[in-house]
Design a protein around this motif. Structure first.
Motif, mmCIF file in Angstrom:
data_model
loop_
_atom_site.group_PDB
_atom_site.id
_atom_site.type_symbol
_atom_site.label_atom_id
_atom_site.label_comp_id
_atom_site.label_asym_id
_atom_site.label_seq_id
_atom_site.Cartn_x
_atom_site.Cartn_y
_atom_site.Cartn_z
ATOM 1 N N ASN A 12 0.826 -1.200 0.000
ATOM 2 C CA ASN A 12 0.000 0.000 0.000
ATOM 3 C C ASN A 12 0.863 1.255 0.000
ATOM 4 N N ASN A 13 1.948 1.254 0.793
ATOM 5 C CA ASN A 13 2.832 2.416 0.833
ATOM 6 C C ASN A 13 3.544 2.606 -0.493
ATOM 7 N N ASN A 14 3.975 1.505 -1.127
ATOM 8 C CA ASN A 14 4.674 1.606 -2.391
ATOM 9 C C ASN A 14 3.768 2.127 -3.493
ATOM 10 N N LYS A 61 -4.892 15.485 -1.504
ATOM 11 C CA LYS A 61 -5.557 15.562 -0.199
ATOM 12 C C LYS A 61 -5.946 14.176 0.286
ATOM 13 N N ALA A 62 -6.519 13.371 -0.591
ATOM 14 C CA ALA A 62 -6.949 12.026 -0.205
ATOM 15 C C ALA A 62 -5.759 11.166 0.210
ATOM 16 N N LEU A 63 -4.681 11.226 -0.551
ATOM 17 C CA LEU A 63 -3.496 10.439 -0.210
ATOM 18 C C LEU A 63 -2.819 10.972 1.045
ATOM 19 N N GLY A 64 -2.822 12.279 1.221
ATOM 20 C CA GLY A 64 -2.231 12.877 2.417
ATOM 21 C C GLY A 64 -2.939 12.456 3.687
ATOM 22 N N GLU A 65 -4.259 12.292 3.602
ATOM 23 C CA GLU A 65 -5.036 11.859 4.769
ATOM 24 C C GLU A 65 -4.723 10.415 5.148
ATOM 25 N N GLN A 66 -4.321 9.598 4.182
ATOM 26 C CA GLN A 66 -4.012 8.192 4.436
ATOM 27 C C GLN A 66 -2.565 7.989 4.871
ATOM 28 N N ARG A 67 -1.764 8.988 4.721
ATOM 29 C CA ARG A 67 -0.326 8.880 4.923
ATOM 30 C C ARG A 67 0.055 9.044 6.387
ATOM 31 N N ASP A 68 0.948 8.203 6.852
ATOM 32 C CA ASP A 68 1.504 8.311 8.199
ATOM 33 C C ASP A 68 2.825 9.059 8.077
ATOM 34 N N SER A 69 2.834 10.325 8.438
ATOM 35 C CA SER A 69 4.024 11.150 8.223
ATOM 36 C C SER A 69 5.227 10.664 9.036
ATOM 37 N N LYS A 71 6.159 7.565 9.211
ATOM 38 C CA LYS A 71 6.792 6.499 8.433
ATOM 39 C C LYS A 71 7.031 6.891 6.991
ATOM 40 N N ASP A 72 6.152 7.706 6.419
ATOM 41 C CA ASP A 72 6.167 7.941 4.988
ATOM 42 C C ASP A 72 6.672 9.325 4.591
ATOM 43 N N GLY A 73 7.055 10.134 5.537
ATOM 44 C CA GLY A 73 7.452 11.494 5.221
ATOM 45 C C GLY A 73 8.909 11.613 4.838
ATOM 46 N N TYR A 74 9.249 12.766 4.263
ATOM 47 C CA TYR A 74 10.616 13.039 3.840
ATOM 48 C C TYR A 74 11.237 14.175 4.640
ATOM 49 N N GLY A 75 10.577 14.606 5.689
ATOM 50 C CA GLY A 75 11.128 15.584 6.609
ATOM 51 C C GLY A 75 11.412 16.935 6.003
ATOM 52 N N ALA A 76 12.576 17.477 6.366
ATOM 53 C CA ALA A 76 12.947 18.834 5.963
ATOM 54 C C ALA A 76 13.011 18.982 4.447
ATOM 55 N N LEU A 77 13.420 17.934 3.745
ATOM 56 C CA LEU A 77 13.488 17.984 2.283
ATOM 57 C C LEU A 77 12.103 18.225 1.687
ATOM 58 N N GLU A 93 3.267 18.289 5.785
ATOM 59 C CA GLU A 93 3.679 16.900 5.965
ATOM 60 C C GLU A 93 5.183 16.789 6.188
ATOM 61 N N GLY A 94 5.956 17.645 5.544
ATOM 62 C CA GLY A 94 7.397 17.647 5.782
ATOM 63 C C GLY A 94 7.730 18.049 7.207
ATOM 64 N N ALA A 95 7.042 19.078 7.706
ATOM 65 C CA ALA A 95 7.274 19.526 9.082
ATOM 66 C C ALA A 95 6.885 18.429 10.074
#
Length: 100
Positions: A12-14, A61-69, A71-77, A93-95
């Motif tokens: 699902n994450n991929n 928006k839909a994908l962002g709501e499903q995302r666990d920041s 585990k799935d975030g890229y941080g400062a980048l 989401e980066g923050a």
């Protein structure tokens, strides 16, 4: 968690990430189309750009709501990319995904 459940979560994450990337690409395409429409006065280009932007925002928006920041975030980048692109979702989401 069973290995089958874990594999399903990884799948699902991929599949989610290319969708998110594709939505960002579609948004940029919409901006370009809209700009061409504004420069040339073409209502068709403007409408196509507005449609691409609108539908890509819905997907993001839909994908962002499903995302666990966590585990799935890229941080400062991701946050920096959000600032450069003017994307509030990426900034947020980066923050949220920055290591504490």
């Amino acid at each position: 968690m069973s290995s089958t459940e874990n594999n399903n979560n990884n799948n699902n994450n991929n599949t989610q990430q290319p969708g998110l990337l594709g939505a960002h690409v579609q948004y940029v395409k919409g901006v370009a189309e809209e700009t061409i429409g504004n420069v040339t006065g073409s209502k068709e280009w403007k409408a196509s750009g507005a449609h691409d932007k609108g539908s890509s925002v819905d997907v993001m928006k839909a994908l962002g709501e499903q995302r666990d920041s966590n585990k799935d975030g890229y941080g400062a980048l991701e946050e920096q990319a959000g600032h450069l692109m003017g994307c509030d979702g990426m900034k947020k989401e980066g923050a949220e995904s920055k290591p504490q």
